[in-house]
Write an enzyme that holds these catalytic residues in place. Structure first.
Site, mmCIF file in Angstrom:
data_model
loop_
_atom_site.group_PDB
_atom_site.id
_atom_site.type_symbol
_atom_site.label_atom_id
_atom_site.label_comp_id
_atom_site.label_asym_id
_atom_site.label_seq_id
_atom_site.Cartn_x
_atom_site.Cartn_y
_atom_site.Cartn_z
ATOM 1 N N GLU A 139 -4.916 -11.260 -1.524
ATOM 2 C CA GLU A 139 -5.804 -11.086 -0.356
ATOM 3 C C GLU A 139 -7.272 -11.063 -0.768
ATOM 4 O OE1 GLU A 139 -2.474 -7.945 1.457
ATOM 5 O OE2 GLU A 139 -4.604 -7.631 1.929
ATOM 6 N N GLU B 43 0.824 -1.225 0.000
ATOM 7 C CA GLU B 43 0.000 0.000 0.000
ATOM 8 C C GLU B 43 0.851 1.265 0.000
ATOM 9 O OE1 GLU B 43 -3.426 -2.523 2.382
ATOM 10 O OE2 GLU B 43 -2.713 -0.650 3.263
HETATM 11 O O1 G3I Z 1 -2.367 -5.623 18.764
HETATM 12 C C1 G3I Z 1 -3.135 -4.494 19.073
HETATM 13 C C2 G3I Z 1 -3.655 -4.652 20.483
HETATM 14 O O2 G3I Z 1 -2.559 -4.597 21.384
HETATM 15 C C3 G3I Z 1 -4.601 -3.532 20.763
HETATM 16 O O3 G3I Z 1 -5.163 -3.746 22.068
HETATM 17 C C4 G3I Z 1 -5.722 -3.578 19.715
HETATM 18 C C5 G3I Z 1 -6.743 -2.490 19.978
HETATM 19 O O4 G3I Z 1 -6.461 -1.363 19.222
HETATM 20 O O5 G3I Z 1 -5.149 -3.384 18.396
HETATM 21 C C6 G3I Z 1 -4.305 -4.452 18.077
HETATM 22 O O6 G3I Z 1 -3.767 -4.181 16.837
HETATM 23 C C7 G3I Z 1 -4.710 -4.447 15.775
HETATM 24 C C8 G3I Z 1 -4.031 -5.433 14.804
HETATM 25 O O7 G3I Z 1 -4.864 -5.619 13.638
HETATM 26 C C9 G3I Z 1 -3.774 -6.774 15.454
HETATM 27 O O8 G3I Z 1 -4.963 -7.374 15.788
HETATM 28 C C10 G3I Z 1 -4.936 -3.131 15.063
HETATM 29 O O9 G3I Z 1 -5.702 -2.283 15.938
HETATM 30 C C11 G3I Z 1 -5.781 -3.389 13.801
HETATM 31 O O10 G3I Z 1 -5.883 -2.204 13.034
HETATM 32 C C12 G3I Z 1 -5.046 -4.418 12.917
HETATM 33 O O11 G3I Z 1 -5.896 -4.650 11.826
HETATM 34 C C13 G3I Z 1 -5.224 -5.323 10.745
HETATM 35 C C14 G3I Z 1 -5.109 -4.346 9.567
HETATM 36 O O12 G3I Z 1 -4.579 -5.051 8.421
HETATM 37 C C15 G3I Z 1 -4.169 -3.197 9.873
HETATM 38 O O13 G3I Z 1 -2.881 -3.654 10.089
HETATM 39 C C16 G3I Z 1 -6.123 -6.499 10.344
HETATM 40 O O14 G3I Z 1 -6.137 -7.466 11.400
HETATM 41 C C17 G3I Z 1 -5.604 -7.155 9.054
HETATM 42 O O15 G3I Z 1 -6.506 -8.144 8.584
HETATM 43 C C18 G3I Z 1 -5.456 -6.058 7.980
HETATM 44 O O16 G3I Z 1 -4.890 -6.665 6.847
HETATM 45 C C19 G3I Z 1 -4.611 -5.801 5.746
HETATM 46 C C20 G3I Z 1 -3.312 -6.291 5.113
HETATM 47 O O17 G3I Z 1 -2.271 -6.286 6.033
HETATM 48 C C21 G3I Z 1 -2.960 -5.400 3.940
HETATM 49 N N1 G3I Z 1 -4.079 -5.319 3.003
HETATM 50 C C22 G3I Z 1 -5.379 -4.971 3.558
HETATM 51 C C23 G3I Z 1 -5.719 -5.915 4.706
HETATM 52 C C24 G3I Z 1 -7.113 -5.627 5.236
HETATM 53 O O18 G3I Z 1 -7.203 -4.333 5.604
#
Ligand code: G3I
Length: 339
Positions: free
Chosen positions: A262, A155
């Protein structure tokens, strides 16, 4: 003889310990069909904790020959502080993959989100490059021969198009951070395939052109890039027929591979969702794509931005949905005229 009481106890125990078997699909697995045609069929969005559920593990190993982590390789989660690495999560995934003869794709080396504070504090371009080199080498050396391809940058463009995201790397190093990342990754593991991972290019023609201009520019400069990973998070609107083929042809002309990284479909209209799964897989295969991954496979762990959407091929109880059968039909029906 098993009594009702002992059976219900066994059921309770099985439920408690997730020893329940996944429902049968009644047909061959996607993996079997894919392997007949040298296709990699994979699931991304694999959080190692999900493997605690034996049904999840069973369906993953039965249906797919490739996997990639959801967030565990993203910089802040893998390397939250200088020199500190959470290897155990990725080691568990790599062990599972090796045990089930699956390949592992590295996802999230660098992206706009998920960067650790110790990195964000670095404002000098050379020091930032040094930190990137140290991180890539630590991760890619550890998984050399175990992770055969990497999303090096994910991205880089604005979600709806309109130029490069002004993320941490862009603000500190400028647009050349992308070239730096590929050169550093190639040096860290010359045997691994290196991808640029992007979204929405199948839906937004101007962004599609932006990505092509960026990638063709990298190729022209001799930057070591091997392929383009199309995310394919499809929301409510089917991909225009021919767009996937057009992209594959344009990148193959640059000597690059195109993968689907994905795939999932976000809509409340299950008929439309099923049609999109079938159409995307069919066109991808006929266009020559041999590496197809979904962003997960069970709605139990779906990541969606459409409230109530069930974007994946299996329901929360691992029962195959019409999306699975549409994918299976496209895969089993595909005849590779090139072979
Ligand atoms: O680990 C923290 C935790 O400590 C905290 O308490 C919690 C509350 O905010 O957040 C947790 O982090 C979360 C993380 O996932 C791990 O679960 C983030 O908030 C959350 O934003 C993150 O979401 C991920 C997102 O990417 C952003 O990184 C999704 O699970 C994941 O499925 C999504 O995947 C992305 C690909 O990497 C790239 N392409 C798009 C795809 C979907 O958006």
């Amino acid at each position: 003889m098993k009594t009702i009481a002992s059976l219900s106890v066994a059921l309770l125990v099985a439920t408690a310990t997730c020893e329940l078997a996944a429902p049968s699909t009644g047909t061959s697995s996607l993996r079997e069909e894919a392997q007949k045609k040298d296709i990699l069929i994979g699931s991304g969005a694999i959080n190692p904790d999900y493997l605690n559920d034996t049904r999840f593990a069973a369906v993953l190993a039965e249906q797919f020959n490739s996997l990639s982590p959801e967030n565990e390789m993203k910089w802040v989660f893998l390397n939250p502080a200088e020199g500190q690495y959470n290897w155990q999560t990725i080691d568990r995934l790599v062990d599972f993959a090796e045990h089930h003869d699956m390949v592992v794709k590295g996802h999230g080396l660098i992206s706009s989100c998920c960067n650790p504070d110790y990195l964000l504090k670095i404002t000098d371009a050379e020091a930032s490059r040094t930190a990137m080199k140290a991180h890539f080498e630590a991760v890619m050396h550890r998984y050399h021969g175990k992770v055969d391809r990497w999303d090096v940058v994910t991205e880089v463009l604005e979600t709806m198009g309109g130029g490069l995201q002004h993320n941490y790397f862009y603000n500190v190093t400028g647009p050349d951070y992308i070239e730096d990342a590929f050169r550093i990754a190639r040096a860290a593991d010359p045997s691994a395939k290196l991808f640029i991972n992007e979204n929405q290019v199948e839906a937004i023609p101007s962004k599609r052109q932006e990505l092509y201009d960026l990638v063709s520019g990298l190729v022209a400069k001799g930057v070591p890039i091997d392929g383009v990973a199309l995310q394919m998070h499809i929301t409510e609107v089917a991909v225009v027929p021919g767009v996937i083929t057009e992209m594959v042809d344009s990148y193959e002309a640059l000597g690059l591979e195109v993968a689907i990284a994905e795939l999932d479909v976000h809509t409340l209209n299950n008929t439309l969702e099923t049609e999109i799964y079938g159409a995307v897989i069919a066109e991808a295969l006929s266009a020559g794509i041999t590496d197809i991954s979904f962003w997960g496979f069970t709605d139990k762990h779906a990541y969606t931005w459409v409230p109530g959407a069930k974007p994946l091929m299996f329901d929360e109880n691992y029962k195959a949905k019409t999306e699975f059968y549409a994918t299976h039909k496209a895969l089993s029906g595909f005849i590779d005229t090139c072979q």
